[in-house]
Write a protein that holds these residues in place. Structure first.
Motif, PDB file in Angstrom:
ATOM      1  N   SER A  15       0.826  -1.182   0.000  1.00 19.26           N
ATOM      2  CA  SER A  15       0.000   0.000   0.000  1.00 19.26           C
ATOM      3  C   SER A  15       0.871   1.246   0.000  1.00 19.26           C
ATOM      4  N   CYS A  16       0.382   2.299  -0.598  1.00 16.99           N
ATOM      5  CA  CYS A  16       1.102   3.562  -0.656  1.00 16.99           C
ATOM      6  C   CYS A  16       1.339   4.125   0.740  1.00 16.99           C
ATOM      7  N   ASP A  17       0.444   3.861   1.673  1.00 16.36           N
ATOM      8  CA  ASP A  17       0.599   4.446   2.997  1.00 16.36           C
ATOM      9  C   ASP A  17       1.791   3.880   3.758  1.00 16.36           C
ATOM     10  N   SER A  18       2.421   2.820   3.221  1.00 19.55           N
ATOM     11  CA  SER A  18       3.632   2.286   3.845  1.00 19.55           C
ATOM     12  C   SER A  18       4.893   2.875   3.205  1.00 19.55           C
ATOM     13  N   ASP A  19       4.721   3.748   2.251  1.00 20.33           N
ATOM     14  CA  ASP A  19       5.819   4.384   1.527  1.00 20.33           C
ATOM     15  C   ASP A  19       5.913   5.845   1.955  1.00 20.33           C
ATOM     16  N   GLU A  20       7.078   6.275   2.407  1.00 14.14           N
ATOM     17  CA  GLU A  20       7.235   7.624   2.951  1.00 14.14           C
ATOM     18  C   GLU A  20       7.059   8.734   1.915  1.00 14.14           C
ATOM     19  N   VAL A  48      -3.678   0.803  -8.826  1.00 12.81           N
ATOM     20  CA  VAL A  48      -4.852   1.265  -8.078  1.00 12.81           C
ATOM     21  C   VAL A  48      -4.701   0.942  -6.602  1.00 12.81           C
ATOM     22  N   HIS A  49      -4.285  -0.277  -6.282  1.00 16.11           N
ATOM     23  CA  HIS A  49      -4.116  -0.645  -4.873  1.00 16.11           C
ATOM     24  C   HIS A  49      -3.077   0.218  -4.210  1.00 16.11           C
ATOM     25  N   HIS A  50      -1.943   0.413  -4.857  1.00 21.00           N
ATOM     26  CA  HIS A  50      -0.843   1.157  -4.255  1.00 21.00           C
ATOM     27  C   HIS A  50      -1.219   2.617  -3.993  1.00 21.00           C
ATOM     28  N   CYS A  52      -4.361   4.053  -4.316  1.00 17.77           N
ATOM     29  CA  CYS A  52      -5.742   4.351  -3.930  1.00 17.77           C
ATOM     30  C   CYS A  52      -6.243   3.517  -2.756  1.00 17.77           C
ATOM     31  N   GLY A  53      -5.616   2.386  -2.476  1.00 18.23           N
ATOM     32  CA  GLY A  53      -6.007   1.544  -1.349  1.00 18.23           C
ATOM     33  C   GLY A  53      -6.870   0.363  -1.760  1.00 18.23           C
ATOM     34  N   LEU A  54      -6.971  -0.612  -0.849  1.00 15.98           N
ATOM     35  CA  LEU A  54      -7.730  -1.835  -1.135  1.00 15.98           C
ATOM     36  C   LEU A  54      -9.218  -1.584  -1.293  1.00 15.98           C
ATOM     37  N   ASP A  55      -9.786  -0.738  -0.442  1.00 18.65           N
ATOM     38  CA  ASP A  55     -11.223  -0.459  -0.551  1.00 18.65           C
ATOM     39  C   ASP A  55     -11.544   0.150  -1.906  1.00 18.65           C
ATOM     40  N   CYS A  56     -10.691   1.047  -2.350  1.00 16.95           N
ATOM     41  CA  CYS A  56     -10.911   1.676  -3.645  1.00 16.95           C
ATOM     42  C   CYS A  56     -10.689   0.674  -4.780  1.00 16.95           C
ATOM     43  N   LEU A  57      -9.737  -0.225  -4.610  1.00 16.18           N
ATOM     44  CA  LEU A  57      -9.516  -1.254  -5.629  1.00 16.18           C
ATOM     45  C   LEU A  57     -10.796  -2.062  -5.835  1.00 16.18           C
ATOM     46  N   ASP A  58     -11.484  -2.403  -4.755  1.00 18.35           N
ATOM     47  CA  ASP A  58     -12.753  -3.137  -4.865  1.00 18.35           C
ATOM     48  C   ASP A  58     -13.799  -2.313  -5.611  1.00 18.35           C
ATOM     49  N   LYS A  59     -13.907  -1.031  -5.271  1.00 22.83           N
ATOM     50  CA  LYS A  59     -14.867  -0.146  -5.952  1.00 22.83           C
ATOM     51  C   LYS A  59     -14.495   0.007  -7.422  1.00 22.83           C
ATOM     52  N   TRP A  60     -13.191   0.140  -7.699  1.00 22.08           N
ATOM     53  CA  TRP A  60     -12.716   0.305  -9.065  1.00 22.08           C
ATOM     54  C   TRP A  60     -13.044  -0.936  -9.898  1.00 22.08           C
ATOM     55  N   ARG A  61     -12.797  -2.113  -9.328  1.00 19.10           N
ATOM     56  CA  ARG A  61     -13.111  -3.357 -10.050  1.00 19.10           C
ATOM     57  C   ARG A  61     -14.603  -3.461 -10.334  1.00 19.10           C
ATOM     58  N   LYS A  62     -15.421  -3.068  -9.355  1.00 21.41           N
ATOM     59  CA  LYS A  62     -16.871  -3.099  -9.536  1.00 21.41           C
ATOM     60  C   LYS A  62     -17.282  -2.144 -10.656  1.00 21.41           C
ATOM     61  N   GLN A  63     -16.700  -0.961 -10.677  1.00 19.92           N
ATOM     62  CA  GLN A  63     -16.996   0.026 -11.714  1.00 19.92           C
ATOM     63  C   GLN A  63     -16.598  -0.507 -13.082  1.00 19.92           C
ATOM     64  N   VAL A  64     -15.444  -1.154 -13.165  1.00 19.25           N
ATOM     65  CA  VAL A  64     -14.980  -1.720 -14.443  1.00 19.25           C
ATOM     66  C   VAL A  64     -15.967  -2.782 -14.936  1.00 19.25           C
ATOM     67  N   LYS A  65     -16.416  -3.674 -14.037  1.00 19.76           N
ATOM     68  CA  LYS A  65     -17.368  -4.714 -14.421  1.00 19.76           C
ATOM     69  C   LYS A  65     -18.672  -4.105 -14.907  1.00 19.76           C
ATOM     70  N   GLU A  66     -19.161  -3.063 -14.216  1.00 17.55           N
ATOM     71  CA  GLU A  66     -20.406  -2.410 -14.610  1.00 17.55           C
ATOM     72  C   GLU A  66     -20.272  -1.746 -15.974  1.00 17.55           C
ATOM     73  N   ASN A  67     -19.124  -1.129 -16.232  1.00 13.20           N
ATOM     74  CA  ASN A  67     -18.904  -0.463 -17.510  1.00 13.20           C
ATOM     75  C   ASN A  67     -18.741  -1.444 -18.664  1.00 13.20           C
ATOM     76  N   MET A  68     -18.290  -2.662 -18.358  1.00 13.90           N
ATOM     77  CA  MET A  68     -18.102  -3.664 -19.420  1.00 13.90           C
ATOM     78  C   MET A  68     -19.390  -4.425 -19.717  1.00 13.90           C
ATOM     79  N   ALA A  69     -20.388  -4.302 -18.855  1.00 14.99           N
ATOM     80  CA  ALA A  69     -21.654  -5.034 -19.045  1.00 14.99           C
ATOM     81  C   ALA A  69     -22.551  -4.326 -20.035  1.00 14.99           C
TER      82      ALA A  69
END
Length: 69
Positions: A15-20, A48-50, A52-69
């Motif tokens: 995660s980005c938050d572990s990088d100074e 995206v994970h690095h 934006c974070g894991l929670d956002c990665l989940d939202k991003w993946r969901k958005q990608v799936k919705e846009n591809m449908a």
């Protein structure tokens, strides 16, 4: 899910938050700024994970799936 924390080669995604010197972006910015087609790239989910974070990665993946449908 454990697979959310590793890239396609099996290496852990940190995660980005572990990088100074890294600034975590807000999820809203990531959802707007990161193009959906990056999900097909090797490093897209890592990015995206690095930055934006894991929670956002989940939202991003969901958005990608919705846009591809």
């Amino acid at each position: 899910m454990l697979t959310d924390r590793v890239n396609p080669s099996g290496s852990p995604i940190t995660s980005c938050d572990s990088d100074e010197v890294c600034e975590v972006l807000s999820c809203e910015v990531c959802l707007i700024e990161v193009p959906a087609d990056i999900s097909a790239s090797f490093e897209g989910p890592d990015y995206v994970h690095h930055f934006c974070g894991l929670d956002c990665l989940d939202k991003w993946r969901k958005q990608v799936k919705e846009n591809m449908a």
